[in-house]
Design a protein around this motif. Structure first.
Motif, PDB file in Angstrom:
ATOM      1  N   ALA A   1      48.757  14.677 -33.730  1.00 23.76           N
ATOM      2  CA  ALA A   1      49.391  14.563 -35.046  1.00 23.76           C
ATOM      3  C   ALA A   1      50.523  15.577 -35.194  1.00 23.76           C
ATOM      4  O   ALA A   1      51.604  15.240 -35.678  1.00 23.76           O
ATOM      5  CB  ALA A   1      48.353  14.750 -36.150  1.00 23.76           C
TER       6      ALA A   1
ATOM      7  N   TYR B   1      53.941  12.915 -49.130  1.00 23.37           N
ATOM      8  CA  TYR B   1      54.043  11.554 -48.608  1.00 23.37           C
ATOM      9  C   TYR B   1      52.898  10.736 -49.184  1.00 23.37           C
ATOM     10  O   TYR B   1      51.772  11.211 -49.291  1.00 23.37           O
ATOM     11  CB  TYR B   1      53.946  11.551 -47.082  1.00 23.37           C
TER      12      TYR B   1
ATOM     13  N   THR C   1      51.801   5.358 -38.940  1.00 24.15           N
ATOM     14  CA  THR C   1      51.801   6.815 -39.124  1.00 24.15           C
ATOM     15  C   THR C   1      51.215   7.567 -37.933  1.00 24.15           C
ATOM     16  O   THR C   1      51.001   8.778 -38.019  1.00 24.15           O
ATOM     17  CB  THR C   1      51.042   7.205 -40.402  1.00 24.15           C
TER      18      THR C   1
ATOM     19  N   VAL D   1      48.548  10.965 -37.488  1.00 25.49           N
ATOM     20  CA  VAL D   1      48.492  11.819 -38.672  1.00 25.49           C
ATOM     21  C   VAL D   1      47.336  11.438 -39.583  1.00 25.49           C
ATOM     22  O   VAL D   1      46.572  12.291 -40.034  1.00 25.49           O
ATOM     23  CB  VAL D   1      49.836  11.810 -39.444  1.00 25.49           C
TER      24      VAL D   1
ATOM     25  N   HIS E   1      58.657  14.463 -41.182  1.00 25.07           N
ATOM     26  CA  HIS E   1      58.731  13.282 -42.047  1.00 25.07           C
ATOM     27  C   HIS E   1      57.778  12.203 -41.531  1.00 25.07           C
ATOM     28  O   HIS E   1      58.046  11.564 -40.512  1.00 25.07           O
ATOM     29  CB  HIS E   1      60.158  12.731 -42.093  1.00 25.07           C
ATOM     30  N   VAL E   2      56.674  12.000 -42.234  1.00 21.54           N
ATOM     31  CA  VAL E   2      55.674  11.021 -41.812  1.00 21.54           C
ATOM     32  C   VAL E   2      56.316   9.646 -41.663  1.00 21.54           C
ATOM     33  O   VAL E   2      56.035   8.916 -40.705  1.00 21.54           O
ATOM     34  CB  VAL E   2      54.490  10.975 -42.808  1.00 21.54           C
ATOM     35  N   SER E   3      57.193   9.291 -42.560  1.00 23.79           N
ATOM     36  CA  SER E   3      57.811   7.963 -42.520  1.00 23.79           C
ATOM     37  C   SER E   3      58.739   7.771 -41.317  1.00 23.79           C
ATOM     38  O   SER E   3      59.097   6.648 -40.985  1.00 23.79           O
ATOM     39  CB  SER E   3      58.576   7.690 -43.816  1.00 23.79           C
TER      40      SER E   3
ATOM     41  N   LEU F   1      45.513  16.033 -46.039  1.00 21.82           N
ATOM     42  CA  LEU F   1      45.599  14.589 -45.859  1.00 21.82           C
ATOM     43  C   LEU F   1      44.404  13.893 -46.495  1.00 21.82           C
ATOM     44  O   LEU F   1      43.272  14.353 -46.360  1.00 21.82           O
ATOM     45  CB  LEU F   1      45.610  14.256 -44.365  1.00 21.82           C
TER      46      LEU F   1
ATOM     47  N   LEU G   1      54.490  14.756 -35.718  1.00 24.67           N
ATOM     48  CA  LEU G   1      55.221  15.321 -36.856  1.00 24.67           C
ATOM     49  C   LEU G   1      56.409  16.162 -36.392  1.00 24.67           C
ATOM     50  O   LEU G   1      57.474  16.124 -37.001  1.00 24.67           O
ATOM     51  CB  LEU G   1      54.290  16.152 -37.730  1.00 24.67           C
TER      52      LEU G   1
ATOM     53  N   ALA H   1      49.726  12.735 -48.129  1.00 26.71           N
ATOM     54  CA  ALA H   1      49.878  14.030 -47.468  1.00 26.71           C
ATOM     55  C   ALA H   1      50.646  14.951 -48.397  1.00 26.71           C
ATOM     56  O   ALA H   1      51.630  14.549 -49.010  1.00 26.71           O
ATOM     57  CB  ALA H   1      50.625  13.886 -46.155  1.00 26.71           C
TER      58      ALA H   1
ATOM     59  N   TRP I   1      56.000  21.774 -44.138  1.00 26.60           N
ATOM     60  CA  TRP I   1      56.401  21.622 -42.751  1.00 26.60           C
ATOM     61  C   TRP I   1      57.529  22.595 -42.495  1.00 26.60           C
ATOM     62  O   TRP I   1      58.606  22.473 -43.071  1.00 26.60           O
ATOM     63  CB  TRP I   1      56.842  20.193 -42.434  1.00 26.60           C
TER      64      TRP I   1
ATOM     65  N   ILE J   1      57.878   8.765 -38.188  1.00 26.49           N
ATOM     66  CA  ILE J   1      57.081   8.671 -36.965  1.00 26.49           C
ATOM     67  C   ILE J   1      57.304   7.274 -36.390  1.00 26.49           C
ATOM     68  O   ILE J   1      57.209   6.280 -37.119  1.00 26.49           O
ATOM     69  CB  ILE J   1      55.592   8.920 -37.259  1.00 26.49           C
TER      70      ILE J   1
END
Length: 137
Positions: A71, A114, A128, A131, A81-83, A39, A75, A103, A107, A85
């Protein structure tokens, strides 16, 4: 002689059973054992090349990340998928101090990439979760 042979056979059977159990204690690609992200958060419009980044490992949560457990939980709920969260509803200041979050990693065996730019750190953290909460103690 039969007693010694029976004892050896029993020992070999027990040993053979113990070895797969030990190997099975690892994690498959479906587990979080293959879950890690590098990250970075940069302030301004461009990512700093000098910035090394923060390693987030999940299973167990760790790496260099100060909020690894939170975090990793976020996740996991978002399937990596960070988007996805869930966004927090926070009153963020209307200060324009852009930050770019990136990122890259895996996973549960799947490649993750990301990147997002936000108007400030408060908005980044609201979108986010933990994370990219890298600067907070």
């Amino acid at each position: 002689m039969k007693t010694v042979r029976a004892g050896l056979v029993t020992a070999l059977v027990l040993l053979a059973c113990a070895v797969p159990a030990q190997a099975g204690a690892g994690h498959s690609a479906e587990d979080a054992g293959d879950s890690w992200l590098m990250l970075t958060v940069s302030h301004g419009g461009t990512r700093s090349a000098a910035q090394g980044g923060t390693m987030l490992r999940c299973d167990p949560p760790g790496g260099d990340h100060r909020h690894a457990a939170a975090a990793c939980a976020e996740l996991a709920a978002a399937k990596g998928h960070v988007s996805d969260i869930p966004k927090k509803y926070v009153d963020c200041p209307e200060v324009f101090a852009p930050v770019t979050a990136h990122a890259q990693g895996k996973w549960r065996g799947r490649q993750i990439e990301y990147s997002g730019t936000f108007s400030n750190t408060c908005v980044l953290n609201a979108r986010t979760g933990s994370v990219f909460a890298l600067d907070e103690a």
